[in-house]
Write a protein that holds these residues in place. Structure first.
Motif, mmCIF file in Angstrom:
data_model
loop_
_atom_site.group_PDB
_atom_site.id
_atom_site.type_symbol
_atom_site.label_atom_id
_atom_site.label_comp_id
_atom_site.label_asym_id
_atom_site.label_seq_id
_atom_site.Cartn_x
_atom_site.Cartn_y
_atom_site.Cartn_z
ATOM 1 N N UNK A 50 -0.653 -1.614 8.661
ATOM 2 C CA UNK A 50 -1.977 -2.619 8.088
ATOM 3 C C UNK A 50 -2.093 -1.633 6.912
ATOM 4 N N UNK A 51 -2.955 -0.221 6.645
ATOM 5 C CA UNK A 51 -2.795 0.211 5.208
ATOM 6 C C UNK A 51 -1.873 0.068 4.020
ATOM 7 N N UNK A 52 -0.461 -0.239 4.603
ATOM 8 C CA UNK A 52 0.318 -0.213 3.911
ATOM 9 C C UNK A 52 0.682 -1.491 3.279
ATOM 10 N N UNK A 53 0.048 -2.499 3.955
ATOM 11 C CA UNK A 53 0.187 -4.198 3.311
ATOM 12 C C UNK A 53 -1.444 -4.383 2.382
ATOM 13 N N UNK A 54 -2.457 -3.162 3.417
ATOM 14 C CA UNK A 54 -3.978 -3.626 2.532
ATOM 15 C C UNK A 54 -3.652 -2.934 0.644
ATOM 16 N N UNK A 55 -3.381 -1.652 1.307
ATOM 17 C CA UNK A 55 -3.561 -0.759 0.100
ATOM 18 C C UNK A 55 -1.584 -0.347 -1.433
ATOM 19 N N UNK A 76 -10.527 3.762 -4.825
ATOM 20 C CA UNK A 76 -11.333 3.457 -4.125
ATOM 21 C C UNK A 76 -12.008 2.228 -3.627
ATOM 22 N N UNK A 77 -12.445 2.364 -2.595
ATOM 23 C CA UNK A 77 -12.521 0.762 -1.605
ATOM 24 C C UNK A 77 -14.134 1.341 -0.341
ATOM 25 N N UNK A 81 -12.827 7.077 -0.603
ATOM 26 C CA UNK A 81 -11.198 7.317 -1.312
ATOM 27 C C UNK A 81 -9.976 7.276 -0.636
ATOM 28 N N UNK A 82 -9.458 5.533 -0.585
ATOM 29 C CA UNK A 82 -8.728 6.116 -0.093
ATOM 30 C C UNK A 82 -6.798 6.645 -0.595
ATOM 31 N N UNK A 83 -6.574 7.771 -0.498
ATOM 32 C CA UNK A 83 -5.082 8.538 -1.254
ATOM 33 C C UNK A 83 -3.891 7.654 -0.396
ATOM 34 N N UNK A 84 -3.110 7.340 -1.418
ATOM 35 C CA UNK A 84 -2.201 6.567 -1.492
ATOM 36 C C UNK A 84 -1.210 7.668 -1.646
ATOM 37 N N UNK A 85 -0.601 7.990 -0.703
ATOM 38 C CA UNK A 85 0.924 9.127 -0.868
ATOM 39 C C UNK A 85 2.093 8.535 -0.994
#
Length: 158
Positions: A50-55, A76-77, A81-85
């Motif tokens: 879900x996080x990958x789909x969203x971000x 930023x959402x 703060x979403x940290x996508x590594x």
């Protein structure tokens, strides 16, 4: 009233108390824990997807804008703060590395200045070697044990 030990009851026990439970109850508790683990893994995988789909696409765009393919992208959402590594995973072709090391050595350089070398011996090969060869390697070998594991399997009533 039930003869079944619940996970809530198990949480209140120490290992000695749990060890004194009848084996059939231990088997049921193991089954419950396995089901919880499987459910937790499924839920974690679902949330990851879900996080990958969203971000995912946005994170890739942020990385591109920063001139990088991997690493962290901060998004930023709604007050978060979403940290996508996206970690970098380098893989090295061992035969080609051996050629590169030989080239460096041929130049008079010490390859140890550039690479670390680890020699591994698969245990299945070691045990298949003749005793004379094993004796040469045994001084370099240390054997340790891992964490023990147990399974409880019901026997057929015969």
């Amino acid at each position: 009233m039930t003869n079944r030990t619940t996970l809530a009851q198990l949480r209140e026990m120490d290992a000695g108390q749990a060890a004194s439970l009848p084996v059939d109850r231990l088997a049921l508790l193991l089954d419950e824990v396995a089901a919880l683990k499987a459910d937790a893994k499924h839920l974690a995988d679902l949330l990851h997807d879900a996080l990958h789909t969203r971000y995912g696409a946005l994170a890739a765009a942020v990385r591109r804008a920063e001139g990088k393919d991997t690493g962290r992208a901060r998004i930023a959402d709604e007050g978060f703060e979403v940290v996508a590594d996206l970690p970098k995973k380098a893989a090295w072709d061992q035969p080609k590395l051996a050629v590169a090391v030989a080239t460096i050595r041929g130049w008079g350089e010490d390859p140890a200045d550039y690479v670390t070398t680890e020699i591994r011996v698969p245990e299945s090969r070691f045990t298949a070697w003749p005793p004379r060869i094993r004796a040469v390697f045994e001084p370099a070998r240390t054997v340790a044990t891992g964490r023990p594991s147990y399974t409880l399997e019901p026997k057929d009533a015969a």
